[in-house]
Structures are given as structure tokens and as C-alpha cells.
Design a protein around this motif. Structure first.
Motif, PDB file in Angstrom:
ATOM      1  N   SER A 287      -5.923   8.645  -1.102  1.00  0.00           N
ATOM      2  CA  SER A 287      -7.224   7.987  -0.951  1.00  0.00           C
ATOM      3  C   SER A 287      -8.243   8.880  -0.256  1.00  0.00           C
TER       4      SER A 287
ATOM      5  N   LYS B 178     -14.919  -1.414   5.494  1.00  0.00           N
ATOM      6  CA  LYS B 178     -14.167  -1.420   6.760  1.00  0.00           C
ATOM      7  C   LYS B 178     -14.841  -2.336   7.786  1.00  0.00           C
TER       8      LYS B 178
ATOM      9  N   GLN C 213       1.284  -1.326  -6.095  1.00  0.00           N
ATOM     10  CA  GLN C 213       0.157  -1.765  -6.927  1.00  0.00           C
ATOM     11  C   GLN C 213       0.519  -2.007  -8.387  1.00  0.00           C
TER      12      GLN C 213
ATOM     13  N   VAL D  49      -3.853  -6.556  -6.035  1.00  0.00           N
ATOM     14  CA  VAL D  49      -4.482  -7.574  -5.179  1.00  0.00           C
ATOM     15  C   VAL D  49      -5.834  -8.073  -5.695  1.00  0.00           C
TER      16      VAL D  49
ATOM     17  N   LEU E 255      -6.459  11.529   7.708  1.00  0.00           N
ATOM     18  CA  LEU E 255      -5.109  11.952   7.316  1.00  0.00           C
ATOM     19  C   LEU E 255      -5.117  12.295   5.834  1.00  0.00           C
TER      20      LEU E 255
ATOM     21  N   SER F 276       1.432   8.221   1.866  1.00  0.00           N
ATOM     22  CA  SER F 276       0.745   6.968   2.214  1.00  0.00           C
ATOM     23  C   SER F 276       1.012   6.582   3.667  1.00  0.00           C
ATOM     24  N   ILE F 277      -0.035   6.121   4.332  1.00  0.00           N
ATOM     25  CA  ILE F 277       0.136   5.622   5.699  1.00  0.00           C
ATOM     26  C   ILE F 277       1.140   4.459   5.687  1.00  0.00           C
TER      27      ILE F 277
ATOM     28  N   GLY G  52       0.769  -1.248   0.000  1.00  0.00           N
ATOM     29  CA  GLY G  52       0.000   0.000   0.000  1.00  0.00           C
ATOM     30  C   GLY G  52       0.794   1.289   0.000  1.00  0.00           C
TER      31      GLY G  52
ATOM     32  N   THR H 126      -4.210  11.992   2.398  1.00  0.00           N
ATOM     33  CA  THR H 126      -3.523  11.058   1.489  1.00  0.00           C
ATOM     34  C   THR H 126      -4.255  11.045   0.152  1.00  0.00           C
TER      35      THR H 126
HETATM   36  P1  NAD Z   1      -3.055   5.730  -0.143  1.00  0.00           P
HETATM   37  O1  NAD Z   1      -3.807   6.118  -1.384  1.00  0.00           O
HETATM   38  O2  NAD Z   1      -1.705   6.283   0.028  1.00  0.00           O
HETATM   39  O3  NAD Z   1      -2.978   4.145  -0.014  1.00  0.00           O
HETATM   40  C1  NAD Z   1      -3.922   3.271  -0.600  1.00  0.00           C
HETATM   41  C2  NAD Z   1      -3.119   2.203  -1.283  1.00  0.00           C
HETATM   42  O4  NAD Z   1      -3.983   1.194  -1.827  1.00  0.00           O
HETATM   43  C3  NAD Z   1      -2.280   2.745  -2.449  1.00  0.00           C
HETATM   44  O5  NAD Z   1      -0.938   2.430  -2.247  1.00  0.00           O
HETATM   45  C4  NAD Z   1      -2.821   2.005  -3.646  1.00  0.00           C
HETATM   46  O6  NAD Z   1      -1.827   1.735  -4.623  1.00  0.00           O
HETATM   47  C5  NAD Z   1      -3.335   0.731  -2.985  1.00  0.00           C
HETATM   48  N1  NAD Z   1      -4.257  -0.017  -3.835  1.00  0.00           N
HETATM   49  C6  NAD Z   1      -5.462   0.383  -4.327  1.00  0.00           C
HETATM   50  N2  NAD Z   1      -5.965  -0.565  -5.142  1.00  0.00           N
HETATM   51  C7  NAD Z   1      -5.059  -1.583  -5.152  1.00  0.00           C
HETATM   52  C8  NAD Z   1      -4.990  -2.831  -5.826  1.00  0.00           C
HETATM   53  N3  NAD Z   1      -5.954  -3.246  -6.674  1.00  0.00           N
HETATM   54  N4  NAD Z   1      -3.913  -3.629  -5.599  1.00  0.00           N
HETATM   55  C9  NAD Z   1      -2.918  -3.238  -4.781  1.00  0.00           C
HETATM   56  N5  NAD Z   1      -2.920  -2.073  -4.112  1.00  0.00           N
HETATM   57  C10 NAD Z   1      -3.976  -1.251  -4.313  1.00  0.00           C
HETATM   58  O7  NAD Z   1      -4.021   6.173   1.060  1.00  0.00           O
HETATM   59  P2  NAD Z   1      -3.947   5.864   2.629  1.00  0.00           P
HETATM   60  O8  NAD Z   1      -4.841   6.865   3.247  1.00  0.00           O
HETATM   61  O9  NAD Z   1      -2.552   5.733   3.073  1.00  0.00           O
HETATM   62  O10 NAD Z   1      -4.698   4.462   2.742  1.00  0.00           O
HETATM   63  C11 NAD Z   1      -4.124   3.332   3.356  1.00  0.00           C
HETATM   64  C12 NAD Z   1      -5.128   2.616   4.221  1.00  0.00           C
HETATM   65  O11 NAD Z   1      -5.436   3.435   5.342  1.00  0.00           O
HETATM   66  C13 NAD Z   1      -6.458   2.324   3.541  1.00  0.00           C
HETATM   67  O12 NAD Z   1      -6.938   1.070   3.994  1.00  0.00           O
HETATM   68  C14 NAD Z   1      -7.348   3.443   4.065  1.00  0.00           C
HETATM   69  O13 NAD Z   1      -8.723   3.127   4.009  1.00  0.00           O
HETATM   70  C15 NAD Z   1      -6.844   3.486   5.492  1.00  0.00           C
HETATM   71  N6  NAD Z   1      -7.216   4.682   6.260  1.00  0.00           N
HETATM   72  C16 NAD Z   1      -6.950   5.917   5.777  1.00  0.00           C
HETATM   73  C17 NAD Z   1      -7.322   7.033   6.523  1.00  0.00           C
HETATM   74  C18 NAD Z   1      -7.074   8.421   5.994  1.00  0.00           C
HETATM   75  O14 NAD Z   1      -7.703   9.358   6.484  1.00  0.00           O
HETATM   76  N7  NAD Z   1      -6.175   8.610   5.040  1.00  0.00           N
HETATM   77  C19 NAD Z   1      -7.938   6.872   7.781  1.00  0.00           C
HETATM   78  C20 NAD Z   1      -8.191   5.577   8.247  1.00  0.00           C
HETATM   79  C21 NAD Z   1      -7.813   4.480   7.488  1.00  0.00           C
END
Ligand code: NAD
Length: 258
Positions: A198, A165, A42, A67, A194, A21-22, A15, A196
Motif C-alpha cells: 500500500s 484516516k 481480500q 469489505v 513502512l 503487510s502490517i 488485511g 508495504t
Molecule cells: P497492505 O497492502 O499490506 O495492506 C492493505 C490491505 O488492505 C491488503 O491486505 C488488502 O488486501 C486490503 N484491502 C484493500 N481493499 C480491500 C477490500 N476491498 N476488502 C478487503 N481488504 C481490502 O499495506 P499495509 O501498509 O500493511 O496497510 C495496512 C494498514 O496500515 C492500512 O490501513 C494502512 O493505511 C495502514 N498504515 C500503513 C502505513 C505504512 O507506511 N505502510 C503507515 C500507517 C498506517
């Protein structure tokens, strides 16, 4: 005194798309603690960015993995299996939904958009753990996934991702039950908003972030480093008795009723 030392441990992180990215914050803290990193990105679109991020990390392995196909996940593990002794840590930090499904009424969610969001954001944890856990040694290992409070509460705009989720958190518990006797622990971090790639596409993300800072007991938003520090705890021996848990890193927002 406890010091987290992951020297000799190997972690695979799914990810990382860019420096926001987190997954990248988690990869950095695991690296600082001494772990060897495998970054599963990805596709081609993010490869150059990811390569630059890790260019100074000797011994880091980069693998491509979309994935949506189980065979991609299986082949990632079979390719790295030849280069490492055991795998100790798996980080799932992946989510995706069509932009149209991240705004407006949840009632309008179509079958295909629902399937896509649940497939990538929730189901993917199953093959990632199924094919990864056998690489973990006798000491077991730690798996973490990233979730959000919309699993149990309505955040207008988050829509089908809330459903995803909820599924993901349930999977965390079922996988923790399946793998507990193998000493493989499975937990999730429920993070506050956060900035990002997404989160940017969620239609009411700015409102979510503002209200979070206003109403959380600590009166502020979280930092990505606070998520990474909790990830380090969950990935290390400090959390050796913790599994199936959803740990909130949200400055307490989830406890408030008003
Ligand atoms: P991000 O966009 O940086 O990360 C999302 C990742 O998912 C990316 O690296 C992307 O390439 C990957 N991805 C999407 N489709 C894919 C696929 N088919 N195959 C492989 N990889 C794939 O954003 P983020 O905010 O860092 O998100 C990371 C996680 O944290 C997610 O599960 C998100 O729901 C969760 N999250 C985010 C927040 C927020 O506010 N940003 C809060 C709580 C939870």
C-alpha cells in the motif's frame, strides 16, 4: 511479572496480503502469544500467498472478505461463529485508494475516488465491528485499526487517504463510546512509514520515510515489529483501561514542530 498470554483467545485479522503487510506482523505476534487466528483476506489474488504464510499454524481459519459489501462482512462472522466459542480480538488493517488519488493536488480528488477510499479505508471498520462485537463474550474484547498522522497533518501525496484516516480515527472514538459498557475496547495505532504494497503507491512515500528518520526524536524509522508489539499490548489485558485512543508508534515524529 506480566506475561502476555493469549491462550484460549481468538483473533480475526483483516488485511493480510503478503509477508510485508502490517496485518501479518500483528497476526504473527498474536499467534506467538497463543491466540487462535482467523485471517480474513481480500480475494483470490492473495489467497495462495496467505495460505502459505499460515500453513504451519494448526487450527487457523482462512476466510475471504471483500469489505465493500456489508453482506460479505456479515457472512464471514456467521461462518466463523459456528467454529469458535467467542471472539476476543479484531484487527482492521485495510486501506485502498486509486493510485491517481495518491499524488498531485488533493484539489483534483474526484467524487468517485473519494467515495472509494473512504468506503474501503474508513467505513469498513463499522460493519467489521458491528457484526463482530456480538461474537465477543461477557469479558468483551479488543478492536484495533491502523492509521497515519496524515489524519491531522498534510502529507502531500497521501491526499484522500489522509481524509480517510481522519474519518477512521473519529470512528474509533465513536465506536469506543458505543461499546465501552460491553467492555469492548476500540483503539488505533498511528504508525510511521513502512514498506508495504500500500505505501509503495503513495507518490512521495520515499520523502516521507526519509524525513521521518531525519526529524523524529529517535532519529530513525520504525520497524513493523514495533507496531506488532503495540498491537499485542492493545489486544491484551495489559491495556484493559485504554479505549478510544490513537497510539503513535512513530519514534516520536508526531510531537515535532521542526
Ligand atoms: P497492505 O497492502 O499490506 O495492506 C492493505 C490491505 O488492505 C491488503 O491486505 C488488502 O488486501 C486490503 N484491502 C484493500 N481493499 C480491500 C477490500 N476491498 N476488502 C478487503 N481488504 C481490502 O499495506 P499495509 O501498509 O500493511 O496497510 C495496512 C494498514 O496500515 C492500512 O490501513 C494502512 O493505511 C495502514 N498504515 C500503513 C502505513 C505504512 O507506511 N505502510 C503507515 C500507517 C498506517
Amino acid at each position: 511479572m506480566y506475561v502476555v498470554d493469549l491462550t484460549g483467545k481468538t483473533a480475526i485479522v483483516f488485511g493480510v496480503a503478503n509477508h510485508r503487510s502490517i496485518a501479518w506482523a500483528i497476526a504473527q505476534i498474536l499467534h506467538q502469544a497463543g491466540a487462535r487466528l482467523i485471517i480474513a483476506y481480500q480475494n483470490d489474488r492473495v489467497r495462495d500467498t496467505v495460505e502459505k504464510l499460515v500453513e504451519k499454524w494448526e487450527g487457523t481459519i482462512l476466510v475471504e472478505c471483500d469489505v465493500t459489501e456489508d453482506s460479505n462482512v456479515a457472512s464471514v462472522y456467521s461462518s466463523i461463529g459456528q467454529e469458535i466459542d467467542t471472539l476476543d480480538i479484531i484487527v482492521h488493517s485495510i486501506a485502498y485508494a486509486n493510485k491517481d488519488d495518491l499524488g498531485g493536488a488533493f484539489l483534483e480528488t474526484g467524487r468517485e475516488g473519494f467515495r472509494l477510499a473512504l468506503d474501503i479505508s474508513a467505513y469498513s471498520l463499522v460493519p467489521i465491528v458491528k457484526y463482530g462485537a456480538p461474537l465477543m463474550g461477557d469479558d468483551g474484547g479488543s478492536v484495533i485499526a491502523m492509521t497515519f498522522q496524515a489524519s491531522t497533518h498534510v502529507f502531500p501525496g497521501y491526499n484522500v487517504m489522509g481524509t480517510a484516516k481522519a474519518a477512521l480515527e473519529n470512528e474509533v472514538k465513536q465506536l469506543a463510546s458505543d461499546l465501552g459498557l460491553s467492555n469492548v475496547r476500540v483503539n488505533a495505532i498511528s504508525a510511521g512509514p513502512l514498506d508495504t504494497l500500500s505505501s509503495r503507491v503513495i507518490s512521495r512515500y520515499r520523502d516521507m520515510k526519509r524525513v521521518h528518520a531525519e526529524r523524529s526524536p529517535m532519529g530513525r524509522n520504525i520497524t513493523v515489529n514495533e507496531v506488532a508489539k503495540t498491537a499485542l499490548y492493545l489486544c491484551s489485558d495489559l491495556s484493559s483501561g485504554v479505549t478510544g485512543e490513537i497510539v503513535h508508534v512513530d519514534t516520536g515524529y508526531n510531537i515535532m514542530g521542526l
